[in-house]
Design an enzyme around this catalytic site. Structure first.
Site: not given
Length: 119
Positions: A30, A71, A78
């Site tokens: 990520e 985060e 997600e």
């Protein structure tokens, strides 16, 4: 089929291992997590150079950790939404947008905290 449940110290070590796997996976895969992690690390290092009270120092460090935590949660949300379906759906968009909004709020809070402490 039953799943083996760990208990005691074995459970704690198993949990820590899984948590660390999540952090390393996020760092490897990520970009946003890497950016937030590096930025937060730099903020923490900079905070050690400031002549501020211990309470202010703790606030700056907590803000940096908050960015990382949110985060990770954003990435988890997600990932789950994408696991369910890659089809564009209003509820999927809503979930992803709200997770992103949480990160935006954390970034603004961090920025404001730093500005208040420094000035």
């Amino acid at each position: 089929m039953s799943i083996e449940k760990h208990t005691g110290l074995k459970r704690l070590l198993f949990s820590i291992n899984n948590s660390w796997a999540g952090v390393t996976d996020a760092f490897k895969t990520e970009d946003a997590f890497r950016h937030i992690f590096i930025f937060s690390t730099l903020l923490i290092l900079i905070s050690f150079t400031l002549s501020i009270s211990k309470i202010e120092h703790v606030l700056l460090i907590l803000c940096s950790f908050l960015l990382i935590v949110i985060e990770l949660l954003n990435t988890a949300i997600e990932t789950v939404v994408d696991r369910i379906s890659l089809e564009i759906h209003p509820l999927s968009k809503r979930a992803k947008d709200m997770a992103g909004a949480a990160q935006l709020v954390a970034i603004v809070a961090t920025l404001l905290t730093w500005l208040i402490v420094i000035f």
